[in-house]
Design an enzyme around this catalytic site. Structure first.
Site, PDB file in Angstrom:
ATOM      1  CB  ALA A   5      -0.941  -0.007   1.206  1.00 23.37           C
ATOM      2  CB  THR A   6       4.428   1.902   0.629  1.00 27.19           C
ATOM      3  OG1 THR A   6       4.962   0.921  -0.271  1.00 27.19           O
ATOM      4  CG2 THR A   6       4.365   1.330   2.026  1.00 27.19           C
ATOM      5  CE1 TYR A 147       5.748  -8.211 -12.905  1.00 25.95           C
ATOM      6  CE2 TYR A 147       5.077  -7.874 -15.181  1.00 25.95           C
ATOM      7  CZ  TYR A 147       4.874  -7.676 -13.826  1.00 25.95           C
ATOM      8  OH  TYR A 147       3.788  -6.949 -13.388  1.00 25.95           O
ATOM      9  N   GLY A 178      -2.664  -3.505 -17.901  1.00 28.43           N
ATOM     10  CA  GLY A 178      -1.553  -3.230 -18.818  1.00 28.43           C
ATOM     11  C   GLY A 178      -0.744  -2.070 -18.265  1.00 28.43           C
TER      12      GLY A 178
END
Ligand code: NDP
Ligand code: 8X3
Length: 247
Positions: A5-6, A147, A178
């Site tokens: 959440a940072t 990834y 995207g």
């Protein structure tokens, strides 16, 4: 409960839910950012619990969730958002530490958090889990190798989790964005701003708020409705390969 959440999607999602009256558990590794976000969220008159941990640390994740104060154990929504790309190199030339970082965060971290939180939802017979996948999990692109593989794993895990949790009345939704302009590319290119900015050149990319709005939309549908999988791209992007830059 929102992991990561940072910054980026996680930060915007926390604000969106706070604006709509949810109490929120925010998590991430950067403590100052968590403190800053907590103060901001509290201006919406909600309760905020800030948990500072790394999703890759299996025991820590389990202990933190086990140690939640009773009133915070009623987690209605888990947003498995913490994640990253690290590097963009051909398979024969990649940094193996980058690979470990992505697999440990995007796949194992997501699993550790899910494993810790799920039983709380099962016990209550309700819940909604969001997994933040990517269009990179829907198709492969050059140098995306690991990834893409981690996000393909999120795609498959989401489908399998939905089946496992079916009888417990738990919704499981994958959001597969995207190009979105967050800190994502700065992290991917290890702080190289020139490379990071080039990713979005000539494209009106998605914003973190766009994704937060979509997550909130899915969460606010009636309880018998589950969006399974939502792919969202900028209008100038068709998939992982095709985009139209206005330069
Ligand atoms: P950001 O870099 O802006 O935010 C990533 C967040 O993940 C940060 O809050 C970071 O917090 C947290 N995080 C990373 N590693 C860890 C860790 N080991 N433990 C705990 N938290 C961690 O990127 P985005 O908001 O763009 O990315 C969010 C998710 O969306 C990721 O899963 C990403 O793969 C995915 N995504 C992003 C897209 C994009 O184009 N931006 C498109 C599709 C998917 P901290 O560093 O404080 O720990
Ligand atoms: C991030 C989107 O296309 O850069 O998950 O891999 S992409």
């Amino acid at each position: 409960m929102i992991t990561g959440a940072t910054a980026g999607f996680g930060w915007a999602t926390a604000i969106k839910f706070a604006q709509n009256g949810y109490n929120i558990i925010i998590t991430g590794r950067r403590k100052e950012r968590l403190n800053e976000l907590k103060k901001l969220l509290e201006t919406y008159n909600i309760k905020v619990l800030s948990l500072n941990f790394d999703v890759r640390k299996r025991d820590e994740v389990a202990d933190v969730v086990k140690g939640l104060p009773e009133e915070w154990k009623k987690i209605d929504i888990l947003v498995n958002n913490a994640g990253l790309a690290s590097g963009l190199d051909h398979i024969d030339n990649s940094n193996i530490d980058d690979w470990d970082r992505m697999v440990d965060t995007n796949v194992k971290g997501l699993l550790y958090v899910t494993r810790a939180v799920c039983p709380l939802m099962v016990a209550r017979g309700s819940g909604h889990i969001f997994n933040i996948g990517s269009i990179a999990g829907k198709g492969a692109y050059e140098s995306g190798n690991v990834y893409c593989a981690t996000k393909a794993a999120v795609d498959t895990l989401t489908r399998s989790m939905r089946i496992d949790l079916l009888k417990h009345n738990i919704r499981v939704t994958q959001i597969a964005p995207g190009m979105a302009e967050t800190e994502f590319s700065m992290v991917r290119f290890h702080g190289d701003a020139e490379k990071a900015n080039a990713v979005y050149k000539g494209i009106e990319a998605l914003t973190a708020e766009d994704i937060a709005n979509v997550i909130y939309y899915c969460a606010s549908l009636p309880p018998h409705v589950c969006i399974n999988d939502l792919v969202i791209t900028p209008t100038q992007q068709a998939d992982v390969i095709y985009n139209h830059r206005k330069i």
